[in-house]
Design a protein around this motif. Structure first.
Motif, PDB file in Angstrom:
ATOM      1  N   UNK A 132     -10.436  -6.182  -3.543  1.00  0.00           N
ATOM      2  CA  UNK A 132     -11.218  -5.046  -2.649  1.00  0.00           C
ATOM      3  C   UNK A 132      -9.842  -4.257  -2.289  1.00  0.00           C
ATOM      4  N   UNK A 133      -8.672  -4.601  -1.794  1.00  0.00           N
ATOM      5  CA  UNK A 133      -7.415  -3.906  -1.418  1.00  0.00           C
ATOM      6  C   UNK A 133      -6.958  -3.265  -2.792  1.00  0.00           C
ATOM      7  N   UNK A 134      -6.993  -3.786  -3.897  1.00  0.00           N
ATOM      8  CA  UNK A 134      -6.492  -3.167  -5.154  1.00  0.00           C
ATOM      9  C   UNK A 134      -7.421  -1.997  -5.651  1.00  0.00           C
ATOM     10  N   UNK A 135      -8.730  -2.021  -5.228  1.00  0.00           N
ATOM     11  CA  UNK A 135      -9.521  -0.887  -5.519  1.00  0.00           C
ATOM     12  C   UNK A 135      -9.166   0.313  -4.723  1.00  0.00           C
ATOM     13  N   UNK A 136      -8.988  -0.099  -3.444  1.00  0.00           N
ATOM     14  CA  UNK A 136      -8.412   0.862  -2.341  1.00  0.00           C
ATOM     15  C   UNK A 136      -7.169   1.659  -2.769  1.00  0.00           C
ATOM     16  N   UNK A 617      -5.000  -1.949  10.056  1.00  0.00           N
ATOM     17  CA  UNK A 617      -5.070  -2.963   8.994  1.00  0.00           C
ATOM     18  C   UNK A 617      -3.891  -2.830   8.096  1.00  0.00           C
ATOM     19  N   UNK A 618      -3.091  -3.878   7.813  1.00  0.00           N
ATOM     20  CA  UNK A 618      -1.937  -3.649   6.940  1.00  0.00           C
ATOM     21  C   UNK A 618      -2.484  -3.870   5.486  1.00  0.00           C
ATOM     22  N   UNK A 619      -1.933  -3.016   4.561  1.00  0.00           N
ATOM     23  CA  UNK A 619      -2.194  -3.055   3.184  1.00  0.00           C
ATOM     24  C   UNK A 619      -1.610  -4.172   2.294  1.00  0.00           C
ATOM     25  N   UNK A 620      -2.487  -5.094   1.992  1.00  0.00           N
ATOM     26  CA  UNK A 620      -1.743  -6.396   1.246  1.00  0.00           C
ATOM     27  C   UNK A 620      -0.993  -5.865  -0.068  1.00  0.00           C
ATOM     28  N   UNK A 621      -0.968  -4.743  -0.285  1.00  0.00           N
ATOM     29  CA  UNK A 621      -0.431  -4.587  -1.785  1.00  0.00           C
ATOM     30  C   UNK A 621       0.852  -3.838  -1.466  1.00  0.00           C
ATOM     31  N   UNK A 622       0.903  -2.904  -0.721  1.00  0.00           N
ATOM     32  CA  UNK A 622       2.011  -1.760  -0.467  1.00  0.00           C
ATOM     33  C   UNK A 622       2.435  -1.919   1.073  1.00  0.00           C
ATOM     34  N   UNK A 623       3.892  -1.879   1.245  1.00  0.00           N
ATOM     35  CA  UNK A 623       4.554  -1.615   2.363  1.00  0.00           C
ATOM     36  C   UNK A 623       4.303  -0.355   3.012  1.00  0.00           C
ATOM     37  N   UNK A 624       4.444   0.050   4.318  1.00  0.00           N
ATOM     38  CA  UNK A 624       4.281   1.410   4.723  1.00  0.00           C
ATOM     39  C   UNK A 624       5.489   2.344   4.001  1.00  0.00           C
ATOM     40  N   UNK A 625       6.474   1.842   3.958  1.00  0.00           N
ATOM     41  CA  UNK A 625       7.597   2.480   3.282  1.00  0.00           C
ATOM     42  C   UNK A 625       7.444   2.658   1.890  1.00  0.00           C
ATOM     43  N   UNK A 626       6.726   1.906   1.058  1.00  0.00           N
ATOM     44  CA  UNK A 626       6.283   2.108  -0.242  1.00  0.00           C
ATOM     45  C   UNK A 626       5.271   3.168  -0.433  1.00  0.00           C
ATOM     46  N   UNK A 627       4.221   2.906   0.737  1.00  0.00           N
ATOM     47  CA  UNK A 627       3.168   4.071   0.647  1.00  0.00           C
ATOM     48  C   UNK A 627       4.020   5.553   0.676  1.00  0.00           C
ATOM     49  N   UNK A 628       4.850   5.763   1.625  1.00  0.00           N
ATOM     50  CA  UNK A 628       5.512   7.032   1.951  1.00  0.00           C
ATOM     51  C   UNK A 628       6.072   7.458   0.663  1.00  0.00           C
TER      52      UNK A 628
END
Length: 704
Positions: A132-136, A617-628
């Motif tokens: 589910x997180x991967x789909x997001x 809600x934390x992202x199980x795949x990507x850290x906030x810094x990676x998302x940035x």
């Protein structure tokens, strides 16, 4: 033909968006009976579509032919896009969007099959949840139009090792996903939405429609949406109408919201929690500035005080500019009609809100709405209103897992995977089981079984229950002999039938379709067709159908012990929205449903931190810094959207804000919105129906 200056408008928060929009469009285009009917309005959601339809009915009276209304916020846009662009059928059709459940199953299988070297394998319910997180993540990459290569080019030297391992797994999965998806003949729903919106945009650029086109209430800043809105704003008869753009915020404050373009070398961090940030991002992607946005010249009967707009702008000033609160001066005009109540717990909060809504309908024609993201509070308020025989629709819906059919399925799945006598009695006594004339006799047997199972020493499993009943029935002097003798034939028939039906759960790793078929047979044996009746039953049937259509997708076999958790995840994410039929002047809205709508009395409930705004809600795949680094929205942006919803609701004429000192039995902390409101406006006056403080009424209503 396009015009040089884009036609972008904004309706301030003190005006009721849907009603002001309808009034303005009627004034501009209602030239004869068919003037409006020739136009097209693009809207963000089906709820917004219903709100605008109701506003046209209120404003236009009988005989009004409304414009076409198309929703572009949903991923599946075939019907709406066909309305927007008549010539779409001439183009090559796009591949269909993959079914969400099928995609999740395929992603779960991918997670199980591909494990980076040195990393533990992920299987079963854990893989299903991570899918589910991967789909997001995949959807967000599509929405932001980021390519898969962006994942490969990242420099993660400064990140913790577990995030680097997570990204390594993510790269592996995203690399394999296009091939898996292509084999299905489908594409991701987010990608399909982008393609459809771009097709509409290109069509309008080449041949602008002769009718007027209005994009109203759309705040999604996805690049494909922004390009379409820019095209609409540039057409000769096109307009974009934004909700609640702050017209009074100083330029330096507007600039302080931060950059809206992703730039790893830019040290400035955007204020994504601010209610105006996503609008600034949208305007930036449209290639427009705030100075180009014009005021929408229309009013409505639901408008609040005009002073409320600068008050809300001041309320949400960035932290560096909040010193201006000290020079705010007299705010009485802005806070007129604004009151608040702090209750001892969330039970009393629900009781107090129900009292306010009950009092509101004493005035003929008066409407009241509870706006809250807390579904538990919404359920409590709806239940409290039933004491006066009032049924109210909760338009945000209820999780399928909490409805009778969903709860029955989870009970049966849990019992099949791990026998428990308490769950057995709960299952057999469920309200849907044996509905009708035979239910009374059935419940008599269930009560006998309950009494017989209460004593210690029960051998686990179905066989243990059978052994106890047989032993007690064979010994006339045994305790519970009469109960066991009466139960014997009934239990033998029941256990034999369910032993065969649920046998796949005892056979080790099994195909999911086999387990689902066993559960379907068990449900129908217990309830007949009753489990499939009503909105919740139909949604449950659709889930079974979707899984049947996805046969072959996902892991070939699953551990039966994991299957109840997988079902629980699915049912918790499916919302059942009841059919209309509640009180016509009382409403319960979630944040999405409350956008663009307004009532005479707006009750903003659940203003505790973690409820409104909801905890990130934390992202199980990507850290906030990676998302940035990837240019994806930070998780905190959802809090900015919640702040915008709160700001929009504050524009109503009469508002009551509520919170509880204890929520769910634990101490609660006041929401950041409540703290800002208290700091700027001071202590809010407590509502006092009939001259009695609301908190006292709520506390004493049920006191003997």
């Amino acid at each position: 033909m396009t015009v040089l200056c884009p036609a972008i408008f904004s309706i301030p928060i003190h005006r009721a968006f849907a009603d002001a929009l309808a009034a303005g469009l009627i004034a501009r285009f209602a030239d004869g009976a068919l003037g409006l009917a020739e136009g097209l309005i693009l809207l963000p959601s089906n709820r917004a579509k219903s709100a605008v339809q109701a506003a046209f009915v209120r404003a236009g009276g009988a005989g009004l032919l409304m414009p076409r209304l198309a929703v572009i916020g949903d991923a599946d846009l075939d019907e709406s896009v066909a309305l927007a662009l008549d010539a779409i059928d001439e183009a090559e059709p796009l591949p269909p969007a993959i079914d969400p459940l099928r995609r999740r199953l395929l992603l779960a299988e991918l997670i199980e099959r591909h494990t980076p070297e040195g990393e533990p394998a992920i299987t079963g319910a854990a893989a299903f949840q991570l899918a589910d997180g991967l789909a997001r993540v995949i959807d967000q990459l599509h929405y932001e139009e980021r390519t898969v290569s962006a994942l490969v080019d990242l420099d993660l030297g400064a990140f913790a090792g577990h995030w680097q391992a997570s990204l390594a797994r993510l790269r592996l999965l995203v690399d394999h996903w296009p091939g898996v998806l292509a084999a299905t003949g489908s594409i991701d729903r987010a990608e399909r939405r982008n393609r459809l919106l771009d097709r509409v945009r290109e069509g309008w650029r080449k041949a602008p429609p002769a009718r007027f086109v209005v994009a109203a209430g759309i705040t999604t800043a996805a690049p494909a949406v922004a390009r379409l809105l820019r095209t609409v704003a540039g057409m000769e008869r096109g307009m974009v109408v934004l909700p609640g753009l702050d017209p009074v915020m100083a330029t330096e404050e507007w600039d302080a919201l931060g950059p809206t373009r992703s730039d790893a070398d830019d040290p400035a961090r955007p204020l994504e929690t601010h209610p105006q940030y996503h609008l600034k991002l949208l305007l930036d992607r449209m290639g427009a500035s705030r100075d180009e946005v014009q005021a929408w010249d229309a009013v409505s009967d639901f408008d609040g005080p005009e002073a409320r707009t600068p008050f809300v702008s001041l309320l949400f000033a960035p932290a560096a500019y909040s010193a201006q609160w000290q020079a705010a001066g007299d705010l009485s005009a802005a806070t007129a009609g604004l009151s608040g109540a702090v209750f001892a717990d969330d039970g009393q909060e629900a009781q107090g809100i129900a009292l306010l809504m009950r009092e509101a309908i004493e005035t003929p024609g008066r409407t009241a709405a509870l706006v809250t993201p807390d579904r538990a509070l919404a359920e409590r308020v709806a239940a409290a209103l039933t004491r006066w025989g009032i049924a109210v629709d909760d338009s945000a819906g209820q999780p399928l897992a909490q409805t009778p059919p969903g709860a029955l399925l989870l009970l049966l799945a849990g019992l099949a995977a791990d026998f428990d006598p308490v769950a057995l009695v709960s299952l057999l006594g469920h309200p849907l089981v044996r509905k009708g004339e035979e239910r009374a006799a059935w419940l008599d047997q269930v009560r006998r079984l309950d009494l017989l199972l209460r004593e210690p020493g029960l051998t686990p499993g179905w066989a243990g229950v059978t052994a106890r009943i047989a032993a007690r029935a064979a010994d006339p002097k045994a305790r519970g002999h009469a109960l066991a003798a009466a139960l014997g034939p009934w239990w033998d028939e029941l256990s034999e039938a369910f032993g065969a039906t649920l046998a796949p759960f005892a056979a080790g790793p099994t195909p999911p379709a086999t387990l689902l078929g066993a559960l379907q047979a068990g449900l129908e044996r217990l309830t007949g067709d009753a489990v499939w009746a009503g909105p919740a039953g139909r949604m449950l049937a659709e889930l079974f159908d979707a899984w049947a259509l996805a046969r072959g997708a996902g892991p070939a076999r699953v551990d039966p012990a994991d299957f109840p958790a997988m079902l629980g995840q699915l049912l918790a994410q499916a919302s059942v929205r009841p059919p209309y039929g509640g009180h016509p002047r009382l409403f319960i809205w979630g944040l999405l449903e409350a956008r663009l709508q307004r009532a005479d009395l707006m009750i903003l409930g659940g203003l505790d931190e973690g409820r409104w705004p909801a905890a990130t809600q934390p992202d199980p795949w990507l850290a906030p810094g990676i998302r940035r680094l990837l240019g994806l929205p930070a998780p905190e942006r959802q809090q900015g959207l919640a702040a915008h919803d709160f700001a929009g609701a504050l524009g109503a004429r009469e508002i009551v804000v509520t919170r509880a000192q204890r929520s769910g039995g634990d101490p609660a902390v006041a929401s950041r919105f409540w703290l800002r409101l208290s700091a700027l406006a001071g202590d809010l006056t407590e509502p006092a129906p009939g001259g009695v403080p609301l908190t006292r009424l709520a506390a004493e209503l049920d006191a003997p």
